[in-house]
Design a protein around this motif. Structure first.
Motif, PDB file in Angstrom:
ATOM      1  N   GLY A 112       0.787  -1.222   0.000  1.00  0.00           N
ATOM      2  CA  GLY A 112       0.000   0.000   0.000  1.00  0.00           C
ATOM      3  C   GLY A 112       0.820   1.272   0.000  1.00  0.00           C
ATOM      4  N   ARG A 113       2.128   1.160  -0.224  1.00  0.00           N
ATOM      5  CA  ARG A 113       2.988   2.320  -0.140  1.00  0.00           C
ATOM      6  C   ARG A 113       3.129   3.077  -1.449  1.00  0.00           C
ATOM      7  NH1 ARG A 113       7.829  -0.573   3.253  1.00  0.00           N
ATOM      8  NH2 ARG A 113       6.769  -0.678   5.261  1.00  0.00           N
ATOM      9  N   ALA A 114       2.810   2.453  -2.561  1.00  0.00           N
ATOM     10  CA  ALA A 114       3.000   3.107  -3.850  1.00  0.00           C
ATOM     11  C   ALA A 114       2.062   4.304  -3.991  1.00  0.00           C
ATOM     12  CB  ALA A 114       2.748   2.112  -4.982  1.00  0.00           C
ATOM     13  N   GLU A 115       2.610   5.399  -4.456  1.00  0.00           N
ATOM     14  CA  GLU A 115       1.777   6.550  -4.802  1.00  0.00           C
ATOM     15  C   GLU A 115       1.052   6.214  -6.092  1.00  0.00           C
ATOM     16  OE1 GLU A 115       2.299  11.245  -6.088  1.00  0.00           O
ATOM     17  OE2 GLU A 115       4.047   9.933  -5.909  1.00  0.00           O
ATOM     18  N   LEU A 116      -0.272   6.314  -6.078  1.00  0.00           N
ATOM     19  CA  LEU A 116      -1.036   5.870  -7.234  1.00  0.00           C
ATOM     20  C   LEU A 116      -1.257   7.008  -8.220  1.00  0.00           C
ATOM     21  CD1 LEU A 116      -3.774   3.600  -5.630  1.00  0.00           C
ATOM     22  CD2 LEU A 116      -1.566   2.951  -6.619  1.00  0.00           C
ATOM     23  N   PRO A 117      -1.099   6.727  -9.511  1.00  0.00           N
ATOM     24  CA  PRO A 117      -1.467   7.693 -10.532  1.00  0.00           C
ATOM     25  C   PRO A 117      -2.975   7.656 -10.754  1.00  0.00           C
ATOM     26  CG  PRO A 117      -0.761   5.680 -11.568  1.00  0.00           C
ATOM     27  CD  PRO A 117      -0.602   5.471 -10.077  1.00  0.00           C
ATOM     28  N   GLU A 118      -3.456   8.495 -11.637  1.00  0.00           N
ATOM     29  CA  GLU A 118      -4.832   8.347 -12.119  1.00  0.00           C
ATOM     30  C   GLU A 118      -4.860   7.131 -13.029  1.00  0.00           C
ATOM     31  OE1 GLU A 118      -8.033  10.646 -14.999  1.00  0.00           O
ATOM     32  OE2 GLU A 118      -6.396  11.782 -14.083  1.00  0.00           O
ATOM     33  N   LEU A 119      -5.696   6.160 -12.682  1.00  0.00           N
ATOM     34  CA  LEU A 119      -5.690   4.878 -13.371  1.00  0.00           C
ATOM     35  C   LEU A 119      -6.877   4.730 -14.312  1.00  0.00           C
ATOM     36  CD1 LEU A 119      -4.733   2.664 -10.302  1.00  0.00           C
ATOM     37  CD2 LEU A 119      -3.275   3.125 -12.288  1.00  0.00           C
ATOM     38  N   THR A 120      -6.608   4.139 -15.468  1.00  0.00           N
ATOM     39  CA  THR A 120      -7.644   3.765 -16.417  1.00  0.00           C
ATOM     40  C   THR A 120      -7.734   2.251 -16.434  1.00  0.00           C
ATOM     41  OG1 THR A 120      -7.210   5.712 -17.785  1.00  0.00           O
ATOM     42  CG2 THR A 120      -8.412   3.900 -18.815  1.00  0.00           C
ATOM     43  N   ALA A 121      -8.940   1.713 -16.284  1.00  0.00           N
ATOM     44  CA  ALA A 121      -9.108   0.270 -16.121  1.00  0.00           C
ATOM     45  C   ALA A 121      -9.003  -0.470 -17.446  1.00  0.00           C
ATOM     46  CB  ALA A 121     -10.451  -0.031 -15.467  1.00  0.00           C
TER      47      ALA A 121
END
Length: 208
Positions: A112-121
């Protein structure tokens, strides 16, 4: 960057998992990004390559050694970042990870440490051409939303399998979310007869 074959480069700055750059015409697609700790180096390596346009990043699955630098790459390039729909739901906490080990990894925040980008499924039940000639293909087993990428006969397989002496095999069992799915994915890769396999760990290889 290190050229694998014409049109495909392996990033030398990505830590953890492999990251590959596909160049197609005036566009480029990145497959996986390595750990967050290598984000600044990955962004610098991409900038030094003087790409015409990085349009898309395809994340094969949600593990931090593959998604970690994605947010930084997206900020730097504006690229669209793709991830399998099932893996997005797990990352966002909408569904639990499917195995006891992976649930423990989330509780420890290793996953859970990764900084998440805006994701497209990416759809988990159909192939999708994310850019011209670059196709994301569902390849579940390691994670529920795992995908591989196909480009002109090359298969970028993430952690759906390892390659040893020209043969596909499983990663350690504790890392597999669904063994039946993993078996089916490996069989599908073999049947597709790729001219080159680029794995998430280890060196690109041809199958025997």
């Amino acid at each position: 960057m290190r050229e694998v074959i014409p049109g495909v480069h392996r990033l030398t700055s990505a830590r953890g998992g492999n990251a590959y750059l596909i160049e197609e015409g005036d566009q480029a697609v990145l497959v996986d990004t390595g750990l967050r700790s290598s984000a600044s180096a990955v962004v610098a390596e991409l900038a030094a390559a003087r790409l015409r346009k990085l349009t898309d990043v395809v994340l094969t699955h949600y593990d931090p050694d593959h998604v970690g630098a994605a947010a930084a790459v997206q900020r730097a390039t504006g690229a669209r970042v793709w991830l399998g729909a099932a893996d997005i739901r797990i990352l966002r906490g909408e569904e639990d990870a499917p195995t006891r080990l992976r649930r423990a990894m989330f509780r420890s925040r290793w996953l859970g440490r990764a900084e998440l980008p805006e994701l497209t499924a990416l759809p988990d039940d159909a192939e999708l051409e994310v850019a011209p000639t670059v196709v994301a293909v569902p390849a579940p087993g390691h994670t529920p939303g795992h995908h591989l990428v196909r480009w002109r006969g090359v298969a970028f397989i993430g952690d759906s399998a390892r390659v040893s002496k020209g043969r596909l095999g499983h990663l350690p069992g504790l890392l597999i979310s669904d063994r039946a799915d993993a078996d089916a994915t490996i069989a599908a890769i073999a049947v597709s007869r790729p001219r080159l396999v680029c794995p998430g760990h280890g060196s690109p290889a041809r199958l025997t």
